[in-house]
Design a protein around this motif. Sequence first.
Motif, mmCIF file in Angstrom:
data_model
loop_
_atom_site.group_PDB
_atom_site.id
_atom_site.type_symbol
_atom_site.label_atom_id
_atom_site.label_comp_id
_atom_site.label_asym_id
_atom_site.label_seq_id
_atom_site.Cartn_x
_atom_site.Cartn_y
_atom_site.Cartn_z
ATOM 1 N N MET A 1 14.119 -5.967 13.583
ATOM 2 C CA MET A 1 14.176 -5.623 12.223
ATOM 3 C C MET A 1 14.967 -6.600 11.292
ATOM 4 N N LEU A 2 14.256 -7.101 9.933
ATOM 5 C CA LEU A 2 14.891 -7.896 9.164
ATOM 6 C C LEU A 2 15.109 -7.122 7.771
ATOM 7 N N GLY A 3 15.830 -7.467 7.136
ATOM 8 C CA GLY A 3 16.097 -7.002 5.755
ATOM 9 C C GLY A 3 16.274 -8.222 4.799
ATOM 10 N N VAL A 4 15.739 -8.101 3.644
ATOM 11 C CA VAL A 4 15.692 -9.056 2.466
ATOM 12 C C VAL A 4 16.174 -8.296 1.183
ATOM 13 N N LEU A 5 17.025 -9.158 0.531
ATOM 14 C CA LEU A 5 17.303 -8.634 -0.886
ATOM 15 C C LEU A 5 16.486 -9.601 -1.949
ATOM 16 N N ILE A 6 15.749 -9.005 -2.701
ATOM 17 C CA ILE A 6 15.195 -9.881 -3.595
ATOM 18 C C ILE A 6 15.443 -9.063 -5.122
ATOM 19 N N ASN A 7 15.120 -10.004 -6.111
ATOM 20 C CA ASN A 7 15.260 -9.190 -7.183
ATOM 21 C C ASN A 7 14.052 -8.731 -7.812
ATOM 22 N N GLU A 8 14.033 -8.116 -9.004
ATOM 23 C CA GLU A 8 12.514 -7.697 -9.690
ATOM 24 C C GLU A 8 11.561 -8.725 -9.782
ATOM 25 N N LYS A 9 11.899 -9.866 -10.463
ATOM 26 C CA LYS A 9 11.017 -10.843 -10.571
ATOM 27 C C LYS A 9 10.273 -11.394 -9.326
ATOM 28 N N GLU A 10 11.075 -11.526 -8.280
ATOM 29 C CA GLU A 10 10.561 -11.840 -6.871
ATOM 30 C C GLU A 10 9.708 -10.796 -6.219
ATOM 31 N N ARG A 11 10.483 -9.715 -6.424
ATOM 32 C CA ARG A 11 9.074 -8.560 -5.910
ATOM 33 C C ARG A 11 8.104 -8.602 -6.518
ATOM 34 N N LYS A 12 7.790 -8.683 -7.934
ATOM 35 C CA LYS A 12 6.670 -8.778 -8.683
ATOM 36 C C LYS A 12 5.796 -10.072 -8.264
ATOM 37 N N GLU A 13 6.474 -11.094 -7.842
ATOM 38 C CA GLU A 13 5.609 -12.591 -7.242
ATOM 39 C C GLU A 13 5.302 -12.149 -6.244
ATOM 40 N N ILE A 14 5.825 -11.439 -5.208
ATOM 41 C CA ILE A 14 5.290 -11.288 -3.655
ATOM 42 C C ILE A 14 4.164 -10.433 -3.958
ATOM 43 N N GLU A 15 4.305 -9.233 -4.690
ATOM 44 C CA GLU A 15 3.150 -8.297 -5.020
ATOM 45 C C GLU A 15 2.133 -9.011 -5.432
ATOM 46 N N TYR A 16 2.103 -9.863 -6.127
ATOM 47 C CA TYR A 16 1.117 -10.725 -6.956
ATOM 48 C C TYR A 16 0.257 -11.640 -5.917
ATOM 49 N N LEU A 17 1.286 -12.438 -5.029
ATOM 50 C CA LEU A 17 0.705 -13.207 -4.277
ATOM 51 C C LEU A 17 -0.055 -12.335 -3.008
ATOM 52 N N ILE A 18 0.414 -11.473 -2.362
ATOM 53 C CA ILE A 18 -0.371 -10.578 -1.580
ATOM 54 C C ILE A 18 -1.597 -10.136 -2.131
ATOM 55 N N LYS A 19 -1.716 -9.507 -3.484
ATOM 56 C CA LYS A 19 -2.863 -9.154 -3.858
ATOM 57 C C LYS A 19 -3.860 -9.982 -4.109
ATOM 58 N N ARG A 20 -3.472 -11.259 -4.223
ATOM 59 C CA ARG A 20 -4.507 -12.268 -4.519
ATOM 60 C C ARG A 20 -4.929 -12.718 -3.168
ATOM 61 N N GLU A 21 -4.037 -12.555 -1.954
ATOM 62 C CA GLU A 21 -4.535 -12.901 -0.583
ATOM 63 C C GLU A 21 -5.528 -11.731 -0.367
ATOM 64 N N MET A 22 -5.283 -10.605 -0.673
ATOM 65 C CA MET A 22 -6.306 -9.434 -0.159
ATOM 66 C C MET A 22 -7.516 -9.508 -0.852
ATOM 67 N N ASP A 23 -7.523 -9.830 -2.357
ATOM 68 C CA ASP A 23 -8.449 -9.875 -2.987
ATOM 69 C C ASP A 23 -9.758 -10.931 -2.320
ATOM 70 N N GLU A 24 -8.986 -12.220 -2.004
ATOM 71 C CA GLU A 24 -9.783 -13.098 -1.560
ATOM 72 C C GLU A 24 -10.232 -12.603 -0.120
ATOM 73 N N ILE A 25 -9.737 -12.079 0.820
ATOM 74 C CA ILE A 25 -10.259 -11.503 1.661
ATOM 75 C C ILE A 25 -11.507 -10.662 1.691
ATOM 76 N N LEU A 26 -11.087 -9.717 0.730
ATOM 77 C CA LEU A 26 -12.267 -8.521 0.383
ATOM 78 C C LEU A 26 -13.424 -9.300 0.027
ATOM 79 N N PHE A 27 -13.188 -10.535 -1.040
ATOM 80 C CA PHE A 27 -14.523 -11.230 -1.462
ATOM 81 C C PHE A 27 -15.158 -11.918 -0.151
ATOM 82 N N ASP A 28 -14.295 -12.702 0.629
ATOM 83 C CA ASP A 28 -15.220 -13.301 1.954
ATOM 84 C C ASP A 28 -15.809 -12.201 2.690
#
Length: 75
Positions: A1-28
């Motif tokens: 198990m790994l732990g990661v400390l990120i701030n709110e801005k980084e969390r939102k960026e990760i959320e955004y990147l994952i959403k875009r990737e999932m949207d692309e998969i759904l489209f494909d």
Amino acid sequence: MLGVLINEKERKEIEYLIKREMDEILFDMKDERIDHIVKRSMRERYQILFSLFKRVAPPKECLKYMPAKKNISRG
């Protein structure tokens, strides 16, 4: 198990990147030209991304990307 400390801005960026990737998969997944074997790999990738997404996104957002049988389980 790994732990990661990120701030709110980084969390939102990760959320955004994952959403875009999932949207692309759904489209494909709707593309009939893509082979069913490739779509199976895409479904597996989506499941991994969604499990990561659940860790950083609010529950309301997770509901929007919950794998739907018609979108993800069939290729």
